[in-house]
Design a protein around this motif. Structure first.
Motif, PDB file in Angstrom:
ATOM      1  N   ILE A 293       0.840  -1.209   0.000  1.00  0.00           N
ATOM      2  CA  ILE A 293       0.000   0.000   0.000  1.00  0.00           C
ATOM      3  C   ILE A 293       0.869   1.249   0.000  1.00  0.00           C
ATOM      4  CG2 ILE A 293      -1.643   1.339   1.370  1.00  0.00           C
ATOM      5  CD1 ILE A 293      -2.817  -1.320   2.334  1.00  0.00           C
ATOM      6  N   ALA A 294       1.854   1.281   0.877  1.00  0.00           N
ATOM      7  CA  ALA A 294       2.727   2.464   0.981  1.00  0.00           C
ATOM      8  C   ALA A 294       3.505   2.696  -0.305  1.00  0.00           C
ATOM      9  CB  ALA A 294       3.675   2.287   2.158  1.00  0.00           C
ATOM     10  N   ALA A 295       3.960   1.619  -0.943  1.00  0.00           N
ATOM     11  CA  ALA A 295       4.748   1.762  -2.160  1.00  0.00           C
ATOM     12  C   ALA A 295       3.921   2.286  -3.326  1.00  0.00           C
ATOM     13  CB  ALA A 295       5.378   0.416  -2.529  1.00  0.00           C
ATOM     14  N   HIS A 296       2.617   1.979  -3.345  1.00  0.00           N
ATOM     15  CA  HIS A 296       1.757   2.419  -4.443  1.00  0.00           C
ATOM     16  C   HIS A 296       1.022   3.720  -4.135  1.00  0.00           C
ATOM     17  CE1 HIS A 296       2.387  -1.764  -5.724  1.00  0.00           C
ATOM     18  NE2 HIS A 296       2.018  -1.366  -6.931  1.00  0.00           N
ATOM     19  N   CYS A 297       0.694   3.946  -2.877  1.00  0.00           N
ATOM     20  CA  CYS A 297      -0.096   5.141  -2.498  1.00  0.00           C
ATOM     21  C   CYS A 297       0.801   6.140  -1.780  1.00  0.00           C
ATOM     22  CB  CYS A 297      -1.275   4.736  -1.610  1.00  0.00           C
ATOM     23  SG  CYS A 297      -2.325   3.442  -2.300  1.00  0.00           S
ATOM     24  N   THR A 298       1.740   6.703  -2.493  1.00  0.00           N
ATOM     25  CA  THR A 298       2.718   7.589  -1.864  1.00  0.00           C
ATOM     26  C   THR A 298       2.156   8.959  -1.530  1.00  0.00           C
ATOM     27  OG1 THR A 298       3.469   8.275  -4.061  1.00  0.00           O
ATOM     28  CG2 THR A 298       4.620   6.434  -3.029  1.00  0.00           C
ATOM     29  N   THR A 312       2.702  -4.644  12.779  1.00  0.00           N
ATOM     30  CA  THR A 312       3.781  -4.491  13.760  1.00  0.00           C
ATOM     31  C   THR A 312       4.581  -3.221  13.443  1.00  0.00           C
ATOM     32  OG1 THR A 312       5.443  -5.710  12.481  1.00  0.00           O
ATOM     33  CG2 THR A 312       3.947  -7.011  13.845  1.00  0.00           C
ATOM     34  N   ASP A 313       5.647  -3.011  14.193  1.00  0.00           N
ATOM     35  CA  ASP A 313       6.513  -1.849  13.970  1.00  0.00           C
ATOM     36  C   ASP A 313       7.155  -1.887  12.583  1.00  0.00           C
ATOM     37  OD1 ASP A 313       5.952  -1.081  16.564  1.00  0.00           O
ATOM     38  OD2 ASP A 313       7.689  -2.139  17.394  1.00  0.00           O
ATOM     39  N   GLU A 314       7.385  -3.077  12.038  1.00  0.00           N
ATOM     40  CA  GLU A 314       7.999  -3.196  10.720  1.00  0.00           C
ATOM     41  C   GLU A 314       7.110  -2.595   9.643  1.00  0.00           C
ATOM     42  OE1 GLU A 314      11.162  -4.440   8.172  1.00  0.00           O
ATOM     43  OE2 GLU A 314      10.954  -4.109  10.334  1.00  0.00           O
ATOM     44  N   GLY A 315       5.798  -2.807   9.741  1.00  0.00           N
ATOM     45  CA  GLY A 315       4.876  -2.213   8.778  1.00  0.00           C
ATOM     46  C   GLY A 315       4.906  -0.697   8.819  1.00  0.00           C
ATOM     47  N   LEU A 316       5.025  -0.125  10.012  1.00  0.00           N
ATOM     48  CA  LEU A 316       5.101   1.332  10.134  1.00  0.00           C
ATOM     49  C   LEU A 316       6.404   1.865   9.543  1.00  0.00           C
ATOM     50  CD1 LEU A 316       3.648   1.833  13.735  1.00  0.00           C
ATOM     51  CD2 LEU A 316       2.488   2.061  11.531  1.00  0.00           C
ATOM     52  N   ARG A 317       7.452   1.074   9.606  1.00  0.00           N
ATOM     53  CA  ARG A 317       8.722   1.502   9.004  1.00  0.00           C
ATOM     54  C   ARG A 317       8.570   1.637   7.486  1.00  0.00           C
ATOM     55  NH1 ARG A 317      13.381  -0.565   6.778  1.00  0.00           N
ATOM     56  NH2 ARG A 317      12.537  -2.698   6.765  1.00  0.00           N
ATOM     57  N   TYR A 318       7.901   0.657   6.858  1.00  0.00           N
ATOM     58  CA  TYR A 318       7.640   0.747   5.420  1.00  0.00           C
ATOM     59  C   TYR A 318       6.786   1.976   5.108  1.00  0.00           C
ATOM     60  CZ  TYR A 318       9.145  -4.164   5.152  1.00  0.00           C
ATOM     61  OH  TYR A 318       9.870  -5.322   5.203  1.00  0.00           O
ATOM     62  N   LEU A 319       5.800   2.219   5.944  1.00  0.00           N
ATOM     63  CA  LEU A 319       4.870   3.318   5.702  1.00  0.00           C
ATOM     64  C   LEU A 319       5.585   4.658   5.657  1.00  0.00           C
ATOM     65  CD1 LEU A 319       1.875   4.231   5.473  1.00  0.00           C
ATOM     66  CD2 LEU A 319       1.869   4.432   7.965  1.00  0.00           C
ATOM     67  N   VAL A 320       6.456   4.894   6.612  1.00  0.00           N
ATOM     68  CA  VAL A 320       7.132   6.187   6.710  1.00  0.00           C
ATOM     69  C   VAL A 320       8.152   6.374   5.584  1.00  0.00           C
ATOM     70  CG1 VAL A 320       8.633   7.574   8.182  1.00  0.00           C
ATOM     71  CG2 VAL A 320       6.744   6.305   9.190  1.00  0.00           C
ATOM     72  N   ILE A 321       8.692   5.284   5.075  1.00  0.00           N
ATOM     73  CA  ILE A 321       9.676   5.393   3.984  1.00  0.00           C
ATOM     74  C   ILE A 321       9.027   5.960   2.731  1.00  0.00           C
ATOM     75  CG2 ILE A 321      11.076   4.036   2.373  1.00  0.00           C
ATOM     76  CD1 ILE A 321      11.748   2.170   4.682  1.00  0.00           C
ATOM     77  N   TYR A 322       7.820   5.487   2.398  1.00  0.00           N
ATOM     78  CA  TYR A 322       7.176   5.871   1.142  1.00  0.00           C
ATOM     79  C   TYR A 322       6.198   7.032   1.301  1.00  0.00           C
ATOM     80  CZ  TYR A 322       8.983   1.421  -0.627  1.00  0.00           C
ATOM     81  OH  TYR A 322       9.795   0.394  -1.015  1.00  0.00           O
ATOM     82  N   CYS A 323       5.451   7.059   2.391  1.00  0.00           N
ATOM     83  CA  CYS A 323       4.380   8.060   2.566  1.00  0.00           C
ATOM     84  C   CYS A 323       4.864   9.137   3.526  1.00  0.00           C
ATOM     85  CB  CYS A 323       3.104   7.400   3.079  1.00  0.00           C
ATOM     86  SG  CYS A 323       2.503   6.052   2.037  1.00  0.00           S
ATOM     87  N   THR A 324       5.500  10.124   2.990  1.00  0.00           N
ATOM     88  CA  THR A 324       6.115  11.161   3.833  1.00  0.00           C
ATOM     89  C   THR A 324       5.196  12.357   4.075  1.00  0.00           C
ATOM     90  OG1 THR A 324       7.102  12.166   1.854  1.00  0.00           O
ATOM     91  CG2 THR A 324       8.419  10.534   3.035  1.00  0.00           C
ATOM     92  N   SER A 325       3.982  12.315   3.526  1.00  0.00           N
ATOM     93  CA  SER A 325       3.081  13.464   3.657  1.00  0.00           C
ATOM     94  C   SER A 325       1.903  13.190   4.585  1.00  0.00           C
ATOM     95  CB  SER A 325       2.552  13.861   2.265  1.00  0.00           C
ATOM     96  OG  SER A 325       3.607  14.183   1.391  1.00  0.00           O
TER      97      SER A 325
END
Length: 491
Positions: A293-298, A312-325
């Motif tokens: 989701i994060a990689a496609h919905c930036t 988990t915390d790992e999913g939030l790490r992915y989220l913050v990498i791609y979705c910075t807004s």
């Protein structure tokens, strides 16, 4: 409401056909003595057009009484008891008379008050009606039929009800709206079918194929839809910005279809324009799905993941990498989210305005310090049930997030009057404060808050040991404040 529905409007009217979700055949009646044509499939029923384009009247209960006229009455029926039926009918015809015949014996009827209104006023009135009522208005007379199908009224389709055959209704409506632009509804921008439990992938396929300008889709509680149908919608509706799939337990990811990904040029990438995404109660969503989701919905700015218990915390790490807004984020009741997850969330820095971590039992003062240090423009924080938060966490939050307007630290037994004092001396703009079941809070802490936060509008002190005098002090200093309490002596 068989052929008599057409007779209601005059002898030249074509018949109407009733479409039930469980009955795929219907009969078209003509004014001649013999039966002209029989439609034996769902598609042939919808494709049979009279001289005027048919208009669907949705959400007609099966117990609707028959229309009475000089030739008798008839009632609509369904093969399923209590099922909602969609009907397709032709517009009421104009009465034809010979130009040389003068009907002097019949006095002309005066127009009703509403008929005297100009068209633009009628369209404005119709704009406040829900979809089903707008379709009913199309059955009144020819003028109302033409006004009810004004394209300006069909920017939004809103259907509701557990019994409505929403797949069928969407198919009928989109076919009518595609009359002027074949196979495409250019005006339709919003579809809301929340709570329509009979919605399936077929209904979403209809939306995806006919509504390229769709911007908002809400299907919360429609637990029969799957990933494939959602992929089709986001792939074929490039302008989609608002998507609510809360309660859709089969949805585990948001992504483009394989075909759509291949067609995109390298410069465009594999991006989706969604900004608002609600996946509350999508229980099977996991870290890998959130990564996709994060990689496609930036472009995400609002993301709600309440009760996605596998994250988990790992999913939030992915989220913050791609979705910075991201401005608003909720991970309430995600029991595996800990201080490490809050450290990742803190990387959103001053862009984050809303954060909900309610009932994340692994969060402590350490995580709160991360958020307070880097997210200085935070306006809303819900940390209810985070029992590891103490006065030190509240103090650090108050000194760094001075523009805080809403704070919920209910069921945090380690927060006392000391934390409240620091909060009151730094967050003067506080408007909502919940201290429900905070056992260490007393009336002294409340009085300090009331003496400094004059704009306080809501205070929850249920199940707190607070005296009546303290509650009266709050009411005296914060006159607009609504106090939720469990003290029977205060009223």
């Amino acid at each position: 409401m068989g052929a008599n529905n057409g007779k209601q409007y005059g002898s030249e009217g074509k018949g109407s056909s009733s479409i039930s979700s469980d009955v795929s055949s219907s009969t078209d009646h003509t004014p001649t003595k013999a039966q002209k044509n029989v439609a034996t499939s769902e598609d042939s029923d919808l494709s049979m057009r009279t001289l005027s384009t048919p208009s669907p009247a949705l959400i007609c209960p099966p117990t609707l009484p028959g229309f009475q006229n000089g030739r008798g009455s008839s009632t609509s029926s369904s093969s399923v008891t209590g099922e909602t039926v969609a009907m397709v009918h032709s517009p009421p015809p104009t009465r034809l008379t010979h130009p040389l015949i003068r009907l002097a014996s019949r006095p002309q009827k005066e127009l009703a008050s509403i008929d005297r209104l100009p068209d633009h006023c009628m369209v404005q009135i119709f704009s406040f009606l829900p979809t089903n009522q707008l379709c009913r208005c199309a059955r009144v007379c020819r003028r109302w039929y033409n006004l009810a199908w004004d394209p300006r009224l069909w920017r939004t389709i809103r259907l509701m009800g557990e019994t409505i055959n929403v797949d069928r209704a969407l198919k009928v409506l989109t076919r009518r709206l595609c009359q002027d632009t074949p196979n495409v509804c250019l005006m339709l921008e919003t579809v809301i079918v929340s709570g329509c439990r009979r919605l399936t992938d077929r209904g979403l396929y209809t939306i995806a194929q006919c509504c390229p300008e769709l911007r908002r889709l809400e299907v919360s509680g429609c637990y029969n839809i799957s990933n494939e149908a959602v992929f089709d919608v986001v792939s074929l509706c490039p302008n989609l910005e608002h998507l609510d799939v809360s309660g859709c337990s089969k949805v585990t990811c948001i992504s483009l279809t394989r075909e759509a990904s291949i067609k995109l040029s390298p410069l465009h990438g594999k991006q989706i324009s969604i900004r608002y995404l609600d996946m509350t109660d999508c229980f099977v969503l996991e870290d890998e799905g959130l990564h996709t989701i994060a990689a496609h919905c930036t472009q995400l700015t609002h993301l709600y993941l309440r009760r996605c218990v596998r994250l988990t915390d790992e999913g939030l790490r992915y989220l913050v990498i791609y979705c910075t807004s991201i401005k608003e984020l909720s991970v309430s009741d995600c029991r595996f989210v800990s201080d490490f997850g809050l450290r990742e969330i803190a990387k959103l820095e001053s862009r984050l305005r809303y954060l909900s971590i309610a009932h994340c039992g692994r969060v402590t003062d350490v995580g709160i310090r991360y958020v307070a240090k880097y997210c200085s423009k935070l306006r809303y924080l819900n940390a209810r049930g985070c029992e590891g938060i103490t006065d030190h966490g509240v103090e650090y939050l108050a000194k760094n997030c001075t523009k805080l307007k809403s704070l919920d630290i209910g069921k945090c037994p380690l927060v006392s009057d000391t934390g409240l004092e620091c909060l009151a001396l730094n967050c003067f703009n506080l408007k909502r404060l919940s201290l429900k079941s905070c056992e260490s809070i007393t009336g002294q802490g409340l009085q300090i808050v009331a003496a400094n936060c004059f704009d306080l509008q809501m205070l929850n002190v249920q199940d707190c040991e607070v005296s009546v005098e303290a509650l009266r002090f709050v009411k005296r200093h914060c006159k607009r404040c609504v106090i939720e309490h469990t003290n029977p002596a205060f009223f």
